[in-house]
Design an enzyme around this catalytic site. Structure first.
Site, short mmCIF file in Angstrom:
data_model
loop_
_atom_site.label_atom_id
_atom_site.label_comp_id
_atom_site.label_asym_id
_atom_site.label_seq_id
_atom_site.Cartn_x
_atom_site.Cartn_y
_atom_site.Cartn_z
N LYS A 155 -2.19 -5.73 -0.18
CA LYS A 155 -3.52 -5.42 0.35
C LYS A 155 -3.38 -4.28 1.34
O LYS A 155 -2.69 -4.39 2.36
CB LYS A 155 -4.10 -6.66 1.04
CG LYS A 155 -5.46 -6.38 1.67
CD LYS A 155 -6.11 -7.65 2.16
CE LYS A 155 -7.43 -7.34 2.86
NZ LYS A 155 -8.06 -8.56 3.36
N LYS A 202 -5.15 -4.89 -4.01
CA LYS A 202 -6.46 -4.64 -3.42
C LYS A 202 -6.40 -3.49 -2.44
O LYS A 202 -5.48 -3.48 -1.62
CB LYS A 202 -6.87 -5.92 -2.69
CG LYS A 202 -8.15 -5.83 -1.90
CD LYS A 202 -8.35 -7.12 -1.16
CE LYS A 202 -9.63 -7.04 -0.34
NZ LYS A 202 -9.87 -8.25 0.38
C1 PBG Z 1 -10.38 -10.29 4.75
C2 PBG Z 1 -10.98 -9.63 3.58
C3 PBG Z 1 -11.50 -8.33 3.50
C4 PBG Z 1 -11.98 -8.17 2.21
C5 PBG Z 1 -11.76 -9.37 1.53
N1 PBG Z 1 -11.11 -10.25 2.39
C6 PBG Z 1 -11.72 -7.32 4.52
C7 PBG Z 1 -10.67 -6.69 5.28
O1 PBG Z 1 -9.47 -6.90 5.08
O2 PBG Z 1 -11.05 -5.96 6.18
C8 PBG Z 1 -12.61 -6.95 1.68
C9 PBG Z 1 -13.38 -7.13 0.42
C10 PBG Z 1 -14.24 -5.98 0.07
O3 PBG Z 1 -14.24 -4.93 0.73
O4 PBG Z 1 -14.98 -6.11 -0.91
N2 PBG Z 1 -10.87 -11.60 4.91
#
Ligand code: PBG
Length: 328
Positions: free
Chosen positions: A200, A252
């Site tokens: 991520k 992601k």
């Molecule tokens: C963290 C989380 C995020 C997203 C999903 N889970 C945000 C981040 O890390 O700032 C982003 C999902 C998206 O942008 O569609 N709980």
């Protein structure tokens, strides 16, 4: 000597008609490969539109029920739930409260979904903390890895007890997969699976999501999420999460990280998923609203590209829309 006559190879032979193209297509995306992320807002009396994500709303518990029924009818593979609590605090208490919005939504989702699709929950503290970080803070304001793992263990148990079937570990703390696996097994929840957001990245494409969950974050997540420049490190994260017991790994965002996705898919012994995040959604929606691109073709092309790169399943805000359209 005879001159070579070109073009000797006629690649266009297989592109002559829709029938030829359909028959020779390499990748097919099916509704059951799609997972719909859903936001559920505590205390809401009507679904609330999210300005930066046209077409996406914060659900009430009732509208969540209706959306799950629609998702099941469309034949998608699952839903991923996010909670938007009314009250936040330093440790994200709402995340472990059995009556907290995410856990309440999970029970309703399971009730409504039956066996039609897999109910999944985001396991992270950022929606629940008043500082907006994915973990708890240490005395100097940094995110405390091991203290956060203690919170994640409790959150894993709370989510399992609410009926979540697959926990999406999105916090990017070291050791989170092993910690949650052990906590679940000790609590008698061996059946609950773990989806590790292995790779991520600290991405600008989460921008609209922060509005969707009303994030309180100031600053950024670069001390725990990956640097967008790092490809090898993405593979390393995935390998480590698999070693810790991840049932599925995720890359992601999706579209800017297709190389990481392809690397992971080439070697992973477990399913590899990708999350087409909020900013990826909003970009296409915004361009389409201006009439600058063909919306439906862009949606399908983007999802196809993610599957072609190696994703076994895709989290996308278009999951239900696409599934319904493909069925027509
Ligand atoms: C963290 C989380 C995020 C997203 C999903 N889970 C945000 C981040 O890390 O700032 C982003 C999902 C998206 O942008 O569609 N709980």
């Amino acid at each position: 000597m005879t001159e070579a006559s070109f073009p000797a190879v006629r690649l266009r032979r297989l592109r002559q008609s829709p029938a030829w193209r359909r028959l020779t297509r390499e990748v097919r995306v099916r509704p059951e490969q799609l997972v719909l992320p859903l936001f559920v807002r505590e205390g809401a009396s009507a679904p609330l539109p999210i300005g930066s994500m046209p077409g996406v709303v914060q659900h009430t518990l009732d509208s969540l029920r209706a959306e799950i029924a629609r998702a099941a009818a469309a034949g998608i593979g699952g839903v991923m739930l996010f909670g938007v609590p009314e009250h936040k605090d330093a440790v994200g208490s709402g995340a472990t409260d059995p009556e907290g919005i995410l856990n309440a939504a999970t029970r309703i989702a399971r009730e409504e979904a039956g066996d039609a699709l897999v109910v999944q929950t985001d396991l992270c503290l950022d929606e629940f903390t008043d500082h907006g970080h994915c973990g708890v803070l240490d005395a100097r304001g940094g995110v405390d890895n091991d203290a956060t793992l203690e919170r994640y263990r409790d959150m894993a148990i709370a989510q399992a007890e609410a009926g979540s079937q697959l926990l999406g570990l999105s916090g990017m703390m070291d050791g989170q997969v092993a910690a949650c696996r052990a906590a679940l097994d000790d609590a008698g929840h061996a059946e609950v699976a773990l989806l590790a957001y292995a790779a991520k990245y600290a991405s600008a494409f989460y921008g609209p999501f922060r509005e969707a969950v009303q994030s309180s974050l100031e600053g950024d997540r670069r001390t725990y999420q990956l640097d967008p420049a790092n490809r090898r490190e993405g593979a390393r994260e995935a390998a480590l999460d698999i070693a810790e017991g991840a049932d599925i790994v995720m890359v992601k965002p999706a579209m800017s990280y297709l190389d990481v996705l392809a690397d992971t898919a080439a070697t992973s012994p477990v399913p590899v998923w990708a999350y087409q995040v909020s900013g990826e959604y909003s970009m296409i929606e915004a361009a389409a609203a201006h009439g600058w691109i063909d919306r439906e073709r862009a949606v399908d092309e983007s999802i196809t590209g993610i599957v072609r790169a190696g994703a076994d399943a895709v989290l996308t805000y278009w999951a239900v829309e696409a599934a319904e359209r493909w069925a027509r």
